[in-house]
Design an enzyme around this catalytic site. Structure first.
Site, PDB file in Angstrom:
ATOM      1  N   LYS A 203       0.858  -1.186   0.000  1.00 54.64           N
ATOM      2  CA  LYS A 203       0.000   0.000   0.000  1.00 54.64           C
ATOM      3  C   LYS A 203       0.891   1.233   0.000  1.00 54.64           C
ATOM      4  O   LYS A 203       1.565   1.532   0.984  1.00 54.64           O
ATOM      5  CB  LYS A 203      -0.922   0.006   1.224  1.00 54.64           C
ATOM      6  CG  LYS A 203      -1.918   1.166   1.231  1.00 54.64           C
ATOM      7  CD  LYS A 203      -2.856   1.062   2.431  1.00 54.64           C
ATOM      8  CE  LYS A 203      -3.864   2.185   2.458  1.00 54.64           C
ATOM      9  NZ  LYS A 203      -4.760   2.113   3.646  1.00 54.64           N
ATOM     10  N   ARG A 224       0.817  10.150   5.632  1.00 47.76           N
ATOM     11  CA  ARG A 224       1.014   8.776   6.099  1.00 47.76           C
ATOM     12  C   ARG A 224       2.322   8.182   5.578  1.00 47.76           C
ATOM     13  O   ARG A 224       2.449   6.960   5.458  1.00 47.76           O
ATOM     14  CB  ARG A 224      -0.182   7.925   5.672  1.00 47.76           C
ATOM     15  CG  ARG A 224      -1.505   8.410   6.250  1.00 47.76           C
ATOM     16  CD  ARG A 224      -2.634   7.412   5.984  1.00 47.76           C
ATOM     17  NE  ARG A 224      -3.827   7.803   6.704  1.00 47.76           N
ATOM     18  CZ  ARG A 224      -4.946   8.260   6.129  1.00 47.76           C
ATOM     19  NH1 ARG A 224      -5.002   8.385   4.809  1.00 47.76           N
ATOM     20  NH2 ARG A 224      -5.989   8.601   6.848  1.00 47.76           N
ATOM     21  N   LYS A 255      -2.180  -1.998  -3.618  1.00 51.91           N
ATOM     22  CA  LYS A 255      -3.011  -0.798  -3.630  1.00 51.91           C
ATOM     23  C   LYS A 255      -2.109   0.428  -3.676  1.00 51.91           C
ATOM     24  O   LYS A 255      -1.204   0.524  -2.848  1.00 51.91           O
ATOM     25  CB  LYS A 255      -3.884  -0.779  -2.366  1.00 51.91           C
ATOM     26  CG  LYS A 255      -4.795   0.422  -2.217  1.00 51.91           C
ATOM     27  CD  LYS A 255      -5.611   0.322  -0.932  1.00 51.91           C
ATOM     28  CE  LYS A 255      -6.581   1.487  -0.796  1.00 51.91           C
ATOM     29  NZ  LYS A 255      -7.374   1.413   0.454  1.00 51.91           N
ATOM     30  N   SER A 281      -9.780   5.361  -5.464  1.00 51.48           N
ATOM     31  CA  SER A 281     -10.666   6.480  -5.774  1.00 51.48           C
ATOM     32  C   SER A 281     -10.132   7.380  -6.882  1.00 51.48           C
ATOM     33  O   SER A 281     -10.880   7.787  -7.782  1.00 51.48           O
ATOM     34  CB  SER A 281     -10.919   7.303  -4.509  1.00 51.48           C
ATOM     35  OG  SER A 281      -9.701   7.799  -3.965  1.00 51.48           O
TER      36      SER A 281
END
Length: 330
Positions: A203, A224, A255, A281
């Site tokens: 990720k 993050r 991802k 998204s």
């Protein structure tokens, strides 16, 4: 007079002559069962709330979520991944509502299981970011940094309450070191060896997450980058993969999907467990925005992006188009 030997004998175009020919020799095929539908359920709303940055996607009410789950079953979709959006006043530093049996995500899990039973795999996002007032995926220490091991304790509790609420599959997505092993142990301790773990193995800290922040009502302060992966790194993904498999992951995921097809292919070549990819998204919104402008053919672009993800090695794809595409394919 023509010299016939100068013309090609091998003509790959012969296998592209008609739609039936192209279909027969296609090396990659999409199927409704490939897809998992990510869905958002928002506490305290009486009507679905459109997500401005994701045309066609909404924050569901409990009732509209049940309807979406039923429609996914009818279309032949395999799973639904649930994200809870609590009332802002219920967020706190520990993400307490994320482990409250009556929190919005756990309520939604029970709703959907009651609606579809075992006809659809009911999956739950296992992370704190939707529930914390600072928007990070974990507990913060005194210096405001994400405390990995304190967060693991919260993840263990989340796994147990999500399993009790009816999740077939939990998806630890916070990218804490050791999260898969802790979640697996927590599930086994309550006799839920049947609940599978879909590891968010790879990720990346991606710009393409932008619209998702609106979808979950994110309260994020900062970024993050200290726990999600650096987009520049590839070998690091294989290390994460080895650790997740050692800790007991049943399935693994990459991802985002589209910008990291090279990583997806490497992961798929390396493992003998199912591999998923999340078309996130920003990937969705780019296609929708370009189609709205008339710049691309929407349906062809959707199918092309999904085919590319599957061709790279994904057995399952999380996509906001899951139900729509499953209906097209059927």
């Amino acid at each position: 007079m023509a010299t016939y030997g100068s013309f090609p004998g091998a003509r790959p175009r012969r296998l592209r002559t008609t739609p039936v020919m192209r279909r027969m020799v296609a090396e990659t095929r999409l199927h409704p069962a490939d897809f998992i539908l990510p869905a958002f359920v928002r506490e305290g709303v009486s009507e679905p709330v459109p997500i401005g940055a994701m045309p066609g996607v909404v924050q569901h009410t409990r009732d509209s979520l049940k309807k979406a789950a039923a429609e996914a079953v009818e279309a032949g979709v395999s799973g639904i991944m649930l994200f809870g959006v609590p009332e802002e006043s219920k967020k706190d530093a520990l993400g307490t509502v994320g482990t409250d049996p009556d929190g919005i995500l756990q309520v939604a899990l029970r709703d959907v299981r009651a609606e579809v039973g075992d006809e659809l795999l009911v999956m739950s996002d296992l992370c704190l970011d939707e529930f914390t007032d600072h928007g990070h995926c974990g507990v913060l220490d005194a210096q405001g940094r994400v405390d990995n091991d304190a967060t693991l304790e919260r993840y263990a509790e989340m796994a147990q309450v999500q399993a009790d609420a009816g999740a077939h599959v939990v998806g630890p997505s916070g990218m804490m070191d050791g999260q898969i092993g802790v979640v697996r142990d927590a599930l086994d301790q309550i006799g839920r060896e049947d609940v599978a773990v879909l590891a968010y193995t790879v990720k990346y800290s991606s710009a393409f997450f932008g619209p998702f922040r609106e979808a979950v009502g994110s309260s994020l302060k900062g970024d993050r980058k200290t726990y999600q992966q650096d987009p520049a790194n590839a070998r690091e993904s294989m290390r994460e993969l080895a650790l997740d498999l050692e800790e007991g992951a049943d399935m693994v995921m990459v991802k985002p999907a589209g910008p990291y097809l090279d990583i997806l292919a490497r992961v798929a070549d390396a493992v003998d467990v199912p591999v998923a990819a999340y078309q996130i998204s920003g990937e969705y919104s780019m296609v929708e925005a370009a189609a709205e402008k008339g710049w691309i053919d929407r349906e062809r672009a959707i199918l092309e992006t999904l085919t590319g993800i599957k061709r790279a090695g994904a057995q399952n794809i999380l996509t906001y188009w899951a139900t729509e595409v499953a209906r097209i394919l059927r």
